[in-house]
Motif scaffolding. Sequence first.
Motif, PDB file in Angstrom:
ATOM      1  N   ASP A  43      -6.551   4.138  -5.654  1.00  0.00           N
ATOM      2  CA  ASP A  43      -5.502   4.025  -4.644  1.00  0.00           C
ATOM      3  C   ASP A  43      -4.958   2.604  -4.613  1.00  0.00           C
ATOM      4  O   ASP A  43      -5.610   1.641  -4.998  1.00  0.00           O
ATOM      5  N   ALA A  44      -3.727   2.480  -4.126  1.00  0.00           N
ATOM      6  CA  ALA A  44      -2.997   1.211  -4.217  1.00  0.00           C
ATOM      7  C   ALA A  44      -3.701   0.083  -3.482  1.00  0.00           C
ATOM      8  O   ALA A  44      -3.767  -1.044  -3.978  1.00  0.00           O
ATOM      9  N   CYS A  45      -4.237   0.360  -2.295  1.00  0.00           N
ATOM     10  CA  CYS A  45      -4.862  -0.700  -1.500  1.00  0.00           C
ATOM     11  C   CYS A  45      -6.019  -1.343  -2.255  1.00  0.00           C
ATOM     12  O   CYS A  45      -6.079  -2.569  -2.402  1.00  0.00           O
ATOM     13  N   ILE A  87       0.836  -1.204   0.000  1.00  0.00           N
ATOM     14  CA  ILE A  87       0.000   0.000   0.000  1.00  0.00           C
ATOM     15  C   ILE A  87       0.868   1.250   0.000  1.00  0.00           C
ATOM     16  O   ILE A  87       0.566   2.241  -0.670  1.00  0.00           O
ATOM     17  N   GLU A  88       1.963   1.193   0.749  1.00  0.00           N
ATOM     18  CA  GLU A  88       2.867   2.339   0.836  1.00  0.00           C
ATOM     19  C   GLU A  88       3.822   2.381  -0.354  1.00  0.00           C
ATOM     20  O   GLU A  88       4.041   3.440  -0.950  1.00  0.00           O
ATOM     21  N   SER A  89       4.404   1.244  -0.707  1.00  0.00           N
ATOM     22  CA  SER A  89       5.403   1.237  -1.781  1.00  0.00           C
ATOM     23  C   SER A  89       4.793   1.559  -3.146  1.00  0.00           C
ATOM     24  O   SER A  89       5.498   2.046  -4.034  1.00  0.00           O
ATOM     25  N   TYR A  90       3.494   1.307  -3.318  1.00  0.00           N
ATOM     26  CA  TYR A  90       2.823   1.628  -4.579  1.00  0.00           C
ATOM     27  C   TYR A  90       1.904   2.852  -4.443  1.00  0.00           C
ATOM     28  O   TYR A  90       1.009   3.055  -5.254  1.00  0.00           O
ATOM     29  N   SER A  91       2.124   3.649  -3.427  1.00  0.00           N
ATOM     30  CA  SER A  91       1.259   4.801  -3.152  1.00  0.00           C
ATOM     31  C   SER A  91       1.136   5.731  -4.363  1.00  0.00           C
ATOM     32  O   SER A  91       2.129   6.038  -5.039  1.00  0.00           O
ATOM     33  N   VAL A  92      -0.082   6.167  -4.613  1.00  0.00           N
ATOM     34  CA  VAL A  92      -0.338   7.084  -5.731  1.00  0.00           C
ATOM     35  C   VAL A  92       0.399   8.407  -5.529  1.00  0.00           C
ATOM     36  O   VAL A  92       0.743   9.090  -6.499  1.00  0.00           O
ATOM     37  N   LYS A  93       0.666   8.764  -4.279  1.00  0.00           N
ATOM     38  CA  LYS A  93       1.332  10.038  -3.989  1.00  0.00           C
ATOM     39  C   LYS A  93       2.701  10.127  -4.661  1.00  0.00           C
ATOM     40  O   LYS A  93       3.152  11.216  -5.000  1.00  0.00           O
ATOM     41  N   ARG A  94       3.355   8.982  -4.814  1.00  0.00           N
ATOM     42  CA  ARG A  94       4.699   8.984  -5.413  1.00  0.00           C
ATOM     43  C   ARG A  94       4.705   8.392  -6.822  1.00  0.00           C
ATOM     44  O   ARG A  94       5.773   8.150  -7.379  1.00  0.00           O
ATOM     45  N   ARG A  95       3.533   8.185  -7.381  1.00  0.00           N
ATOM     46  CA  ARG A  95       3.459   7.595  -8.719  1.00  0.00           C
ATOM     47  C   ARG A  95       3.778   8.637  -9.788  1.00  0.00           C
ATOM     48  O   ARG A  95       3.377   9.801  -9.696  1.00  0.00           O
TER      49      ARG A  95
END
Length: 415
Positions: free
Chosen positions: A199-201, A182-190
Amino acid sequence: MARGPLPRYLLLLAQKNLEFRLPEIKSLLSLCGGQFSSQQEIRINSPFWILNIPSEEMARELMKRTVCAKSIFELWGQGKSAEELYTSLKNYPMEKMVPYLHSNSTYKICIHAFNKTLTQEEKIKRIDALEFLPFDGKVNLKKPEHIFWILEDYGMDPNNIPEEPLHSYFGRWIADGQRELIESYSVKRRHFIGNTSMDACLSFIMANHGRVKANDVVFDPFVGTGGLLISSAHFGAYVCGTDIDYNTVHGLGKASRKNQKWRGPDENIRANLRQYGLEKYYLDALVSDASTPIWRKGMLFDAIITDPPYGIREATRRTGSQKEIVKATERGYTEKIIPWHPCLKLISNCEQMLSSHTSRRLITMEKVKEFEDKDQYSHLLDCQYLLYKGHNSFREKYFSGVTKRIAKEEKDNQK
């Protein structure tokens, strides 16, 4: 020859996306070759579930996929009181304990209390109370071979926490889930995002509901910036999609990210998969209207996973004249029904509340037979499909609620 009871495992779940947890676990058990039996001890809203799983290997495979579960444990004992827990542990077969307690092994014991914070003194007291267990190995707090957990459930009400746990468990830790995705694929850093990027989750939950696996071909007819392709590709599937928006498919036009006016030259779906080392799984994305068939007949995809537009952040769009659009949408989806098709079987129907007056559903269906010409209009014969009042009706309803609330607040302020 009669088989003995299946090993029992304790699943510790995250207290988020509650509606999606059970369908995810069922789908993943099926994907791993298991089956969700009626004997499972499930309290839907509780973070503790007891599952009967055929093997530890299957339990580990389950945890390699799930984003709804935190950890899984081989359950050695349980009880509604400390005495019940200790009695349960004393009745656990010694031959199952010995491989993890012998003198050449190292171990540590951890404690987790749900809905309550325990002092260090209380934790030590609970660990000392287990001295009757035949631990012959050495304690190693940094790198133990085996980790054991005491888990206590103090209920769901943070305003009414009991003195003693409602239920206690003890087990051997087997594996953790994939919550870190959830964190490593977070949209915030995409690299490339849009107004409606999933969202990733939820992306990983949808891939798990769809039982996506390595070498599958997965299709998203409303691909957007490719969020659902990323989660499917992470599990080894080859991915492709279509979208009606030319600029989104090609990464052109205005940027969705704050303080950025235009999209850069390398902001596109392929770049998103490249960001996570998944470019080799990307087939392509086409500009296409999902309401118009473009594929030849025959089996093309192992799974279709999508988030159809519902017109809040982006208005829905469709090719063709306004007359054609009205005719084609005379019958369709309303909030009181779910999609139906003779070739599809409903697997799960989960609701996620968005606000006090809106929600969205994650619907999982399985293909059970090949499409025939007679099936083309069969869904229109169902009397529950009522008249559909326009392609953007949800958008209108959503913003009408917002408008009413603003009007009420203004009226209250004038008093």
